[in-house]
Design a protein around this motif. Structure first.
Motif, PDB file in Angstrom:
ATOM      1  N   SER A 265       0.829  -1.210   0.000  1.00  0.00           N
ATOM      2  CA  SER A 265       0.000   0.000   0.000  1.00  0.00           C
ATOM      3  C   SER A 265       0.862   1.257   0.000  1.00  0.00           C
ATOM      4  CB  SER A 265      -0.943   0.012   1.209  1.00  0.00           C
ATOM      5  OG  SER A 265      -0.212   0.092   2.422  1.00  0.00           O
ATOM      6  N   THR A 266       2.007   1.199   0.664  1.00  0.00           N
ATOM      7  CA  THR A 266       2.910   2.354   0.676  1.00  0.00           C
ATOM      8  C   THR A 266       3.408   2.674  -0.724  1.00  0.00           C
ATOM      9  OG1 THR A 266       3.642   1.930   2.945  1.00  0.00           O
ATOM     10  CG2 THR A 266       5.101   3.250   1.563  1.00  0.00           C
ATOM     11  N   ILE A 267       3.786   1.654  -1.464  1.00  0.00           N
ATOM     12  CA  ILE A 267       4.362   1.877  -2.789  1.00  0.00           C
ATOM     13  C   ILE A 267       3.289   2.208  -3.823  1.00  0.00           C
ATOM     14  CG2 ILE A 267       5.772   0.859  -4.615  1.00  0.00           C
ATOM     15  CD1 ILE A 267       7.121   1.574  -1.843  1.00  0.00           C
ATOM     16  N   THR A 268       2.131   1.541  -3.761  1.00  0.00           N
ATOM     17  CA  THR A 268       1.113   1.771  -4.782  1.00  0.00           C
ATOM     18  C   THR A 268       0.352   3.080  -4.595  1.00  0.00           C
ATOM     19  OG1 THR A 268      -0.491   0.461  -3.515  1.00  0.00           O
ATOM     20  CG2 THR A 268       0.764  -0.691  -5.214  1.00  0.00           C
ATOM     21  N   THR A 269       0.539   3.725  -3.455  1.00  0.00           N
ATOM     22  CA  THR A 269      -0.117   5.025  -3.247  1.00  0.00           C
ATOM     23  C   THR A 269       0.945   6.107  -3.005  1.00  0.00           C
ATOM     24  OG1 THR A 269      -0.429   4.471  -0.905  1.00  0.00           O
ATOM     25  CG2 THR A 269      -2.267   4.057  -2.390  1.00  0.00           C
ATOM     26  N   GLY A 390      -4.418  -0.475   5.697  1.00  0.00           N
ATOM     27  CA  GLY A 390      -5.546   0.434   5.817  1.00  0.00           C
ATOM     28  C   GLY A 390      -5.173   1.887   6.014  1.00  0.00           C
ATOM     29  N   PHE A 391      -4.302   2.140   6.973  1.00  0.00           N
ATOM     30  CA  PHE A 391      -3.944   3.524   7.262  1.00  0.00           C
ATOM     31  C   PHE A 391      -2.481   3.844   6.959  1.00  0.00           C
ATOM     32  CE2 PHE A 391      -7.583   2.563   9.989  1.00  0.00           C
ATOM     33  CZ  PHE A 391      -8.423   3.628   9.674  1.00  0.00           C
ATOM     34  N   THR A 392      -1.744   2.854   6.498  1.00  0.00           N
ATOM     35  CA  THR A 392      -0.327   3.075   6.242  1.00  0.00           C
ATOM     36  C   THR A 392      -0.069   4.196   5.241  1.00  0.00           C
ATOM     37  OG1 THR A 392       0.179   0.772   6.786  1.00  0.00           O
ATOM     38  CG2 THR A 392       1.837   1.983   5.554  1.00  0.00           C
ATOM     39  N   PRO A 393      -0.776   4.245   4.084  1.00  0.00           N
ATOM     40  CA  PRO A 393      -0.518   5.354   3.166  1.00  0.00           C
ATOM     41  C   PRO A 393      -0.764   6.724   3.788  1.00  0.00           C
ATOM     42  CG  PRO A 393      -1.771   3.642   2.067  1.00  0.00           C
ATOM     43  CD  PRO A 393      -1.762   3.306   3.524  1.00  0.00           C
ATOM     44  N   THR A 394      -1.830   6.837   4.579  1.00  0.00           N
ATOM     45  CA  THR A 394      -2.131   8.108   5.235  1.00  0.00           C
ATOM     46  C   THR A 394      -1.058   8.448   6.267  1.00  0.00           C
ATOM     47  OG1 THR A 394      -4.480   7.613   4.964  1.00  0.00           O
ATOM     48  CG2 THR A 394      -3.910   9.394   6.473  1.00  0.00           C
ATOM     49  N   ILE A 395      -0.641   7.452   7.073  1.00  0.00           N
ATOM     50  CA  ILE A 395       0.400   7.677   8.072  1.00  0.00           C
ATOM     51  C   ILE A 395       1.711   8.065   7.404  1.00  0.00           C
ATOM     52  CG2 ILE A 395       1.807   6.561   9.842  1.00  0.00           C
ATOM     53  CD1 ILE A 395      -0.670   4.824  10.494  1.00  0.00           C
ATOM     54  N   ALA A 397       2.184   9.378   4.380  1.00  0.00           N
ATOM     55  CA  ALA A 397       2.088  10.718   3.795  1.00  0.00           C
ATOM     56  C   ALA A 397       2.157  11.794   4.875  1.00  0.00           C
ATOM     57  CB  ALA A 397       0.786  10.847   3.000  1.00  0.00           C
ATOM     58  N   SER A 398       1.551  11.542   6.034  1.00  0.00           N
ATOM     59  CA  SER A 398       1.584  12.505   7.130  1.00  0.00           C
ATOM     60  C   SER A 398       2.998  12.640   7.706  1.00  0.00           C
ATOM     61  CB  SER A 398       0.612  12.071   8.230  1.00  0.00           C
ATOM     62  OG  SER A 398      -0.716  12.009   7.744  1.00  0.00           O
ATOM     63  N   LEU A 399       3.684  11.509   7.868  1.00  0.00           N
ATOM     64  CA  LEU A 399       5.063  11.541   8.361  1.00  0.00           C
ATOM     65  C   LEU A 399       5.974  12.295   7.391  1.00  0.00           C
ATOM     66  CD1 LEU A 399       5.500   7.869   9.672  1.00  0.00           C
ATOM     67  CD2 LEU A 399       5.376   9.962  11.053  1.00  0.00           C
ATOM     68  N   TYR A 400       5.755  12.072   6.128  1.00  0.00           N
ATOM     69  CA  TYR A 400       6.560  12.728   5.095  1.00  0.00           C
ATOM     70  C   TYR A 400       6.353  14.243   5.143  1.00  0.00           C
ATOM     71  CZ  TYR A 400       8.234  13.820   0.347  1.00  0.00           C
ATOM     72  OH  TYR A 400       8.886  14.351  -0.738  1.00  0.00           O
ATOM     73  N   PRO A 409      11.511   8.798   8.028  1.00  0.00           N
ATOM     74  CA  PRO A 409      10.444   8.180   8.827  1.00  0.00           C
ATOM     75  C   PRO A 409       9.719   7.062   8.081  1.00  0.00           C
ATOM     76  CG  PRO A 409      10.350  10.573   8.986  1.00  0.00           C
ATOM     77  CD  PRO A 409      11.323  10.255   7.900  1.00  0.00           C
ATOM     78  N   VAL A 410       9.594   7.195   6.778  1.00  0.00           N
ATOM     79  CA  VAL A 410       8.938   6.161   5.971  1.00  0.00           C
ATOM     80  C   VAL A 410       9.773   4.885   5.991  1.00  0.00           C
ATOM     81  CG1 VAL A 410       8.101   5.554   3.679  1.00  0.00           C
ATOM     82  CG2 VAL A 410       7.885   7.907   4.511  1.00  0.00           C
ATOM     83  N   LEU A 411      11.085   5.030   5.862  1.00  0.00           N
ATOM     84  CA  LEU A 411      11.978   3.877   5.875  1.00  0.00           C
ATOM     85  C   LEU A 411      11.930   3.163   7.224  1.00  0.00           C
ATOM     86  CD1 LEU A 411      15.126   5.391   4.099  1.00  0.00           C
ATOM     87  CD2 LEU A 411      13.206   4.175   3.073  1.00  0.00           C
TER      88      LEU A 411
END
Length: 438
Positions: A265-269, A390-395, A397-400, A409-411
């Protein structure tokens, strides 16, 4: 009952032919379902922000649009419980027809939602409702399709045959991303944002018709039929009750697989929007992603075949380790930009993530008895998807955004999740040689 009874009396040659037909049906049905589900993810990353959240700053709009993406993951465990119950009670095949119909209808309607300029915030509300429908449908789809392939398969090829369902995910992603990329490349920016992005969703109607035609032609699972003939449905507990009575299996399975979904989900979004944010053209990113998805299909099936020889756990643990090692080089390649580096980034990503994802269908399904396998496999898979994706892309993007666009932080987050999955895979049981008739 005639067609069901006849399916139990097939010759070995006929049974092998039927197994191939079922696997083809599961793969194509999965392609169609994931085309719809992942297409939404691409649109959430690249389109929904300016179309449905145009009153927000760009970074905040991206976070908000990815929030609607998360709604689908919230609904997936619910779909797993509902479809799993009836799939364990009345059969796998009928539930697959329902899941495909719901997914196709919801996706078509996404293409018709008016923009914020027409109906204000109601557009975003409608998106969330349709995304919930998609989540419920996919929550029931994966378990049924995987079990149909697994329960028709030769015991020595269960991992490989079940993996065709997971291979349908990148295949569906290829089709959706390719179509979205073609419209993005051939239309002006204004036309694409106005109506071009909607066409891939509307094409779901054609795919729905094709999917239903294919699925109507396959036979019910022989293991389900044999188990159903021996059970007194009035005296057996509901499948979800049987699963809840032994929660350790569900929890271990879900946490063992959570890294695959967090990475995916992190990579596809976020990965797509990150590449664009670093200066790559949208169409280059989409086509690079498509190349990566082609590699994913090959790797998913290769890792699954390997798991039929050495076991599910060793292959999946390798995937967790490889993901930790390769996540930084992948983002560096995305940062470099251009279609070649972008494509290579997505291929590098697949080396680790697909080692977890390839054997996953067999690994999860083999943990449960036939009478509750649809429910157990669906709930385990969907809990992993909810926690991991579920919430990983949002988290992310927010961390970024909060770290002044630092990728560190993403790594750290994705690395930590991969480590957690590795630990729970180590604690889980190997299921390669399990007898599924018991």
């Amino acid at each position: 009952m005639t067609s069901i009874d006849s399916s139990l009396n097939l010759s070995n040659t006929e049974r092998q032919r039927e197994a191939r037909r079922v696997v083809q049906s599961s793969f194509l049905g999965s392609v169609l379902e994931f085309y719809d589900f992942l297409l939404y993810g691409v649109a959430a990353a690249l389109v929904f922000g300016p179309v449905f959240f145009s009153n927000l700053p760009p970074t905040v709009a991206t976070v908000a649009s990815l929030g609607t993406f998360a709604a689908g993951y919230l609904a997936r465990p619910v779909g797993g419980i509902i479809f799993g119950h009836f799939g364990d009670r009345i059969g796998r095949k009928s539930m697959l027809l329902w899941s495909l119909s719901i997914m196709g209808a919801a996706s078509c309607l996404v293409g018709l939602v008016p923009p914020e300029s027409s109906i204000g915030p109601w557009g975003a509300v409608i998106l969330v409702v349709l995304r919930l429908m998609q989540g419920v449908a996919l929550g029931g789809e994966w378990g049924g399709a995987t079990l149909m392939a697994l329960e028709h398969a030769d015991p020595k090829k269960r991992g490989y045959m079940a993996a065709f369902v997971n291979a349908g995910a990148p295949a569906g992603g290829i089709i959706g991303t390719l179509i979205m990329g073609l419209f993005s490349a051939t239309l002006s920016e204004a036309d694409f944002m106005s109506w071009g992005w909607r066409v891939p969703f509307l094409l779901s109607a054609l795919m729905l018709a094709l999917g239903l035609y294919i699925r109507l032609k396959v036979s019910e699972s022989p293991l389900f039929i044999a188990a159903a003939s021996q059970e007194d449905k009035g005296k057996t507990a509901a499948p979800i009750v049987a699963i809840v009575r032994s929660p350790r299996t569900i929890l271990v399975v879900a946490l063992a697989c959570v890294a695959s979904f967090a990475l995916q989900s992190t990579i596809t979004t976020f990965g797509l929007s990150y590449a664009v944010d670093q200066g790559s053209k949208r169409e280059d990113v989409l086509f690079g992603f498509t190349i990566g998805q082609i590699a994913a299909i090959v790797l998913i099936l290769a890792y699954a075949r390997l798991s039929d020889r050495v076991g599910r756990r060793p292959v999946m643990i390798f995937g967790c380790i490889a993901s930790i090692v390769l996540i930084y080089p992948m983002f560096e390649l995305l940062k470099a930009g251009g279609i070649m580096f972008t494509a290579l980034a997505f291929v590098v990503f697949c080396i680790g993530q697909n080692a977890i994802y390839g054997p996953m269908g067999a690994f999860i399904s083999e943990q449960f008895p036939t009478g509750s396998r649809y429910t157990g496999a669906s709930v385990g898979y969907q809990l992993a998807s909810l926690v991991g994706a579920g919430f990983t892309p949002t988290i992310v993007a927010s961390l970024y955004a909060a770290s002044d666009r630092s990728i560190m932080p993403v790594l750290l987050l994705t690395g930590a999740i991969s480590a957690i999955s590795g630990v729970f895979l180590w604690l889980s049981k190997e299921t390669l040689t399990r007898d599924l008739t018991k």
